[in-house]
Design an enzyme around this catalytic site. Sequence first.
Site, short mmCIF file in Angstrom:
data_model
loop_
_atom_site.label_atom_id
_atom_site.label_comp_id
_atom_site.label_asym_id
_atom_site.label_seq_id
_atom_site.Cartn_x
_atom_site.Cartn_y
_atom_site.Cartn_z
N GLU A 85 0.85 -1.20 0.00
CA GLU A 85 0.00 0.00 0.00
C GLU A 85 0.88 1.24 0.00
OE1 GLU A 85 -3.64 0.74 0.09
OE2 GLU A 85 -2.50 2.52 -0.42
N CYS A 90 -12.80 4.54 -0.61
CA CYS A 90 -14.03 4.60 0.18
C CYS A 90 -13.80 5.25 1.54
CB CYS A 90 -14.60 3.19 0.35
SG CYS A 90 -16.10 3.15 1.32
N CYS A 92 -16.87 7.10 0.04
CA CYS A 92 -18.11 6.82 0.78
C CYS A 92 -18.17 7.42 2.20
CB CYS A 92 -18.32 5.32 0.96
SG CYS A 92 -17.56 4.28 -0.26
N LYS A 152 -17.66 11.31 2.49
CA LYS A 152 -18.77 11.87 1.70
C LYS A 152 -20.07 11.80 2.50
CE LYS A 152 -21.35 9.41 -0.10
NZ LYS A 152 -21.13 8.67 -1.31
N TYR A 196 -8.11 -0.28 10.18
CA TYR A 196 -7.90 -1.13 9.00
C TYR A 196 -6.52 -1.77 9.04
CZ TYR A 196 -12.17 -0.26 6.42
OH TYR A 196 -13.47 -0.25 6.00
N GLY A 209 -23.08 14.40 -14.17
CA GLY A 209 -24.45 14.11 -13.77
C GLY A 209 -24.59 12.75 -13.13
N TYR A 228 -23.11 9.88 -9.87
CA TYR A 228 -23.13 9.78 -8.41
C TYR A 228 -22.43 10.99 -7.75
CZ TYR A 228 -24.10 4.65 -8.06
OH TYR A 228 -24.64 3.41 -8.09
N GLU A 243 -24.12 14.13 -5.61
CA GLU A 243 -23.84 14.10 -4.17
C GLU A 243 -23.15 15.38 -3.73
OE1 GLU A 243 -23.60 9.29 -3.29
OE2 GLU A 243 -21.73 10.38 -3.50
N ARG A 296 -23.90 17.36 -19.30
CA ARG A 296 -24.03 17.34 -20.76
C ARG A 296 -25.28 16.62 -21.26
NH1 ARG A 296 -19.09 13.13 -22.34
NH2 ARG A 296 -19.93 11.30 -21.29
N ASP A 320 -12.81 -1.54 -8.51
CA ASP A 320 -12.87 -0.50 -9.55
C ASP A 320 -11.85 -0.70 -10.67
OD1 ASP A 320 -14.68 0.61 -7.80
OD2 ASP A 320 -13.77 2.61 -7.80
N THR A 380 -18.13 -0.16 -3.38
CA THR A 380 -17.31 -0.81 -2.36
C THR A 380 -17.81 -2.20 -1.95
OG1 THR A 380 -16.58 1.32 -1.53
CG2 THR A 380 -16.43 -0.53 0.00
N HIS A 386 -46.87 1.05 9.89
CA HIS A 386 -47.56 2.31 9.77
C HIS A 386 -47.29 3.21 10.98
CE1 HIS A 386 -50.55 4.96 8.10
NE2 HIS A 386 -51.14 5.05 9.27
N GLU A 435 -43.74 1.67 3.96
CA GLU A 435 -44.94 0.84 3.79
C GLU A 435 -45.56 1.00 2.40
OE1 GLU A 435 -48.51 1.90 6.07
OE2 GLU A 435 -47.66 3.89 6.42
P1 NDP Z 1 -20.30 8.39 -13.03
O1 NDP Z 1 -19.84 7.46 -14.08
O2 NDP Z 1 -21.38 8.01 -12.11
O3 NDP Z 1 -20.71 9.77 -13.70
C1 NDP Z 1 -19.84 10.47 -14.55
C2 NDP Z 1 -20.59 11.65 -15.10
O4 NDP Z 1 -19.69 12.48 -15.81
C3 NDP Z 1 -21.69 11.24 -16.07
O5 NDP Z 1 -22.78 12.08 -15.84
C4 NDP Z 1 -21.04 11.48 -17.41
O6 NDP Z 1 -21.96 11.84 -18.41
C5 NDP Z 1 -20.17 12.67 -17.13
N1 NDP Z 1 -19.02 12.73 -18.02
C6 NDP Z 1 -18.15 11.74 -18.33
N2 NDP Z 1 -17.21 12.18 -19.19
C7 NDP Z 1 -17.49 13.47 -19.43
C8 NDP Z 1 -16.89 14.45 -20.26
N3 NDP Z 1 -15.81 14.18 -20.98
N4 NDP Z 1 -17.45 15.69 -20.29
C9 NDP Z 1 -18.56 15.96 -19.55
N5 NDP Z 1 -19.17 15.06 -18.76
C10 NDP Z 1 -18.64 13.83 -18.70
O7 NDP Z 1 -18.94 8.77 -12.27
P2 NDP Z 1 -18.66 9.58 -10.93
O8 NDP Z 1 -17.39 10.29 -11.19
O9 NDP Z 1 -19.84 10.33 -10.48
O10 NDP Z 1 -18.40 8.40 -9.90
C11 NDP Z 1 -17.54 7.31 -10.24
C12 NDP Z 1 -18.10 6.02 -9.77
O11 NDP Z 1 -17.86 5.88 -8.38
C13 NDP Z 1 -19.61 5.85 -9.92
O12 NDP Z 1 -20.01 5.43 -11.19
C14 NDP Z 1 -19.91 4.83 -8.88
O13 NDP Z 1 -19.66 3.57 -9.43
C15 NDP Z 1 -18.92 5.15 -7.79
N6 NDP Z 1 -19.56 5.95 -6.72
C16 NDP Z 1 -20.53 5.41 -5.95
C17 NDP Z 1 -21.15 6.13 -4.96
C18 NDP Z 1 -22.22 5.53 -4.12
O14 NDP Z 1 -22.33 4.32 -4.09
N7 NDP Z 1 -23.06 6.32 -3.46
C19 NDP Z 1 -20.78 7.53 -4.71
C20 NDP Z 1 -19.78 8.02 -5.60
C21 NDP Z 1 -19.20 7.26 -6.56
P3 NDP Z 1 -22.80 10.75 -19.25
O15 NDP Z 1 -23.87 10.25 -18.34
O16 NDP Z 1 -23.31 11.54 -20.39
O17 NDP Z 1 -21.82 9.70 -19.65
#
Ligand code: NDP
Length: 430
Positions: free
Chosen positions: A18, A26, A31, A34, A82, A158, A160, A164, A181, A282, A290, A415, A420
């Site tokens: 490591e 995470c 996680c 966050k 850990y 747009g 996760y 968040e 986008r 990942d 995770t 309830h 529910e």
């Molecule tokens: P995501 O893959 O969820 O989202 C990436 C976003 O960025 C999408 O909306 C995508 O658009 C957009 N995007 C990608 N490339 C470009 C670009 N070149 N220009 C503009 N917009 C772009 O990734 P995140 O970074 O949000 O998170 C990574 C991963 O980590 C998640 O997918 C998830 O697996 C994990 N995660 C889980 C969480 C949880 O369990 N609560 C919390 C945070 C992360 P488009 O949709 O159009 O492709």
Amino acid sequence: MRASRFAASYGARVAVAESGRFGGTCVNVGCIPKKLFSYAAHVREDFHVAQSFGWTVGEPQFDWGTLLANKDREIARLNAVYESVLAKAGAQILRGRATVVDAHTVELGGKRHSARHILVATGSWPHLPEIPGRDLAITSNEAFHLEKLPRRALVIGGGYIAVEFASIFQGLGVETTLAYRGVHLLRGFDADLGERLAEEMRKKGVVIRLQTNPARLDEGIRVTYEDGTAQEVDLVMFATGRWPNTADLGLEAAGVKLAADGAVEVNAYGRSSVASIHAIGDVTNRLNLTPVATAEGMALAKTLFRDEPTAMDHDNVPTAVFSNPNVATVGLSEERARERHGRVEVYKTAFRALKLTLGAHEERTFMKLVVDAASQRVLGAHMIGADAGEIIQGIAIAVKLGATKAQFDATIGIHPTAAEEFVTMREMAS
Ligand code: NDP
């Protein structure tokens, strides 16, 4: 962590290399911190709710420094836990950055170590689009250590992390814009969730600009979008996906096949194109969550050291997005269910949670069930609202077991709760 611990408990001699802090993304920049930030952001609304129940609340003041210090203390505690868990399990800890030399050799700090099996669990790293001025922006990595909160923030993406962090910034009092986008937030989730989440976040004050993408950033920070419009903010955060962490690991030279995005290609048992090199989490870019990675780690330990070949089941994995309000889901979206099963029945409900009825709160809870018309099995359950993750976790057991709509209906509700509603949806929406 999990693979090492289980492998050691099955009698394997384990060493873990490591270069950073224990616990991975995470625990350190994902996680856990966050969710702590998310709690902090939600508290702001709790003050308003409190007033509707008769409490007098003074002007609430928020101190970012206190939140950071408390968060850092907790993360440091977890790092230590850990590391000691690994040590207690009997794993040897190797500090530093490791590279793979060949099928059975790893190099670290000029020293070579040989092993019958090598496991790559190096995770992922934020990926930024290549636009001019992107160095002026941060990613979630830095968002956890900001010296001070900005007055105005722009979050790009747009998925996760974007929704968040937009919710976190807004909740902590930052004027927040989210630029995405696409047409609906949370692409890949049920479209109702993305649409309704945008509505709910807007009600809370986040400016959401859809079909909008930055073209360049200039000092200031001045953001120019692809459509020519511009905006000034104090902080820009890219949340545009995370890519597998395989650069300079020596994997390709060792014969390990990588996908175009750098992910280690593995079979159902986590084995790469080199029989003694495996990968989980990942870095394989499958389902980047995770609990999925830890389950993959346990499956691999069983496969290799317990003579019990175990393939990871990636179906019906529940997941939550800790936006405000929370989103959670298990199983298929309506769109995916129609593709796979043809005829589906859809049940939906939207309502104001009881806790919010005494004040002027506009948040609506939303729930949706997607049912296979032929077998009557519930294929997907989706929710936006308080504690969505806590609720969907229980529903996920039923969906995983293949419960039918009639079995949901035969379950008595608790309830009065929001949950529910999942067992009392009678009117088919489509
Ligand atoms: P995501 O893959 O969820 O989202 C990436 C976003 O960025 C999408 O909306 C995508 O658009 C957009 N995007 C990608 N490339 C470009 C670009 N070149 N220009 C503009 N917009 C772009 O990734 P995140 O970074 O949000 O998170 C990574 C991963 O980590 C998640 O997918 C998830 O697996 C994990 N995660 C889980 C969480 C949880 O369990 N609560 C919390 C945070 C992360 P488009 O949709 O159009 O492709």
